[in-house]
Design a protein around this motif. Structure first.
Motif, PDB file in Angstrom:
ATOM      1  N   ASN A   1      -7.620   6.270  -1.503  1.00 40.22           N
ATOM      2  CA  ASN A   1      -8.162   7.104  -0.438  1.00 40.22           C
ATOM      3  C   ASN A   1      -7.434   8.440  -0.494  1.00 40.22           C
ATOM      4  O   ASN A   1      -6.225   8.484  -0.783  1.00 40.22           O
ATOM      5  N   TYR A   2      -8.168   9.523  -0.227  1.00 39.35           N
ATOM      6  CA  TYR A   2      -7.602  10.861  -0.348  1.00 39.35           C
ATOM      7  C   TYR A   2      -7.932  11.715   0.863  1.00 39.35           C
ATOM      8  O   TYR A   2      -8.999  11.580   1.466  1.00 39.35           O
TER       9      TYR A   2
ATOM     10  N   VAL B   1      -1.606  12.454   1.768  1.00 41.22           N
ATOM     11  CA  VAL B   1      -2.680  13.026   0.953  1.00 41.22           C
ATOM     12  C   VAL B   1      -3.348  12.006   0.037  1.00 41.22           C
ATOM     13  O   VAL B   1      -4.480  12.225  -0.389  1.00 41.22           O
ATOM     14  N   ALA B   2      -2.691  10.905  -0.279  1.00 43.95           N
ATOM     15  CA  ALA B   2      -3.295   9.922  -1.175  1.00 43.95           C
ATOM     16  C   ALA B   2      -2.710   8.554  -0.895  1.00 43.95           C
ATOM     17  O   ALA B   2      -1.502   8.433  -0.649  1.00 43.95           O
ATOM     18  N   THR B   3      -3.567   7.533  -0.953  1.00 43.97           N
ATOM     19  CA  THR B   3      -3.152   6.156  -0.709  1.00 43.97           C
ATOM     20  C   THR B   3      -3.698   5.260  -1.805  1.00 43.97           C
ATOM     21  O   THR B   3      -4.829   5.440  -2.260  1.00 43.97           O
ATOM     22  N   LEU B   4      -2.870   4.295  -2.206  1.00 43.65           N
ATOM     23  CA  LEU B   4      -3.277   3.291  -3.190  1.00 43.65           C
ATOM     24  C   LEU B   4      -2.879   1.927  -2.654  1.00 43.65           C
ATOM     25  O   LEU B   4      -1.700   1.662  -2.437  1.00 43.65           O
TER      26      LEU B   4
ATOM     27  N   ALA C   1       2.049   3.341   3.003  1.00 41.69           N
ATOM     28  CA  ALA C   1       0.977   4.038   3.714  1.00 41.69           C
ATOM     29  C   ALA C   1       0.016   3.009   4.296  1.00 41.69           C
ATOM     30  O   ALA C   1      -0.131   1.920   3.725  1.00 41.69           O
ATOM     31  N   PRO C   2      -0.636   3.293   5.387  1.00 39.12           N
ATOM     32  CA  PRO C   2      -0.631   4.588   6.074  1.00 39.12           C
ATOM     33  C   PRO C   2       0.582   4.821   6.960  1.00 39.12           C
ATOM     34  O   PRO C   2       0.756   5.920   7.486  1.00 39.12           O
ATOM     35  N   ARG C   3       1.413   3.783   7.130  1.00 42.23           N
ATOM     36  CA  ARG C   3       2.640   3.978   7.884  1.00 42.23           C
ATOM     37  C   ARG C   3       3.826   3.980   6.935  1.00 42.23           C
ATOM     38  O   ARG C   3       3.927   3.115   6.060  1.00 42.23           O
TER      39      ARG C   3
ATOM     40  N   SER D   1       0.863  -1.163   0.000  1.00 42.93           N
ATOM     41  CA  SER D   1       0.000   0.000   0.000  1.00 42.93           C
ATOM     42  C   SER D   1       0.911   1.227   0.000  1.00 42.93           C
ATOM     43  O   SER D   1       1.716   1.399   0.910  1.00 42.93           O
ATOM     44  N   MET D   2       0.797   2.026  -1.048  1.00 38.75           N
ATOM     45  CA  MET D   2       1.682   3.171  -1.208  1.00 38.75           C
ATOM     46  C   MET D   2       0.918   4.473  -1.044  1.00 38.75           C
ATOM     47  O   MET D   2      -0.298   4.548  -1.291  1.00 38.75           O
ATOM     48  N   GLY D   3       1.647   5.495  -0.666  1.00 38.28           N
ATOM     49  CA  GLY D   3       1.004   6.782  -0.477  1.00 38.28           C
ATOM     50  C   GLY D   3       1.873   7.932  -0.907  1.00 38.28           C
ATOM     51  O   GLY D   3       3.098   7.798  -1.000  1.00 38.28           O
ATOM     52  N   TRP D   4       1.235   9.033  -1.171  1.00 34.83           N
ATOM     53  CA  TRP D   4       1.918  10.298  -1.403  1.00 34.83           C
ATOM     54  C   TRP D   4       1.692  11.179  -0.171  1.00 34.83           C
ATOM     55  O   TRP D   4       0.551  11.319   0.304  1.00 34.83           O
TER      56      TRP D   4
END
Length: 115
Positions: free
Chosen positions: A58-59, A48-51, A98-100, A33-36
């Motif tokens: 999720n945003y 701000v964003a998760t995939l 993400a989320p960690r 799970s990756m995020g920006w």
């Protein structure tokens, strides 16, 4: 050593668009799970964003409807398409799990939105 490399930032006028990219030679994005994240001057870093691995997104409310996170498995790259940019989007943008955030932070890519 795990490396995350962000690119694609720049200076853009309000209302403009940018697409950020995140690449890694050691993290397989499709199974994580990756995020920006972003960090504005004087503020804490925020997600701000998760995939997810199953492509669920999720945003943060502040970017919902304007930003889109996506992934190209063949290129092992995660993207953040940013539209209708606002001056308050100005920040250094980073990618990580993400989320960690499990890995060290890359150098980030600066996004500056002028009014």
């Amino acid at each position: 050593q795990v490396q995350l490399v962000e690119s694609g930032g720049g200076l853009v006028q309000a209302g403009g668009s940018l697409r950020l990219s995140c690449a890694s030679s050691s993290i397989i994005f499709s199974i994580n799970s990756m995020g920006w994240y972003r960090q504005a001057p004087g503020k804490q870093r925020e997600l701000v964003a998760t995939l997810t691995s199953t492509r669920t997104t999720n945003y943060a409310d502040s970017v919902k409807g304007r930003f889109a996170i996506s992934r190209d498995n063949a290129k092992n790259t995660v993207y953040l398409q940013m539209n209708s940019l606002k001056p308050e989007d100005t920040a250094v943008y980073y990618c990580n799990t993400a989320p960690r955030s499990l890995y060290g932070w890359g150098q980030g890519t600066q996004v500056t939105v002028s009014s």
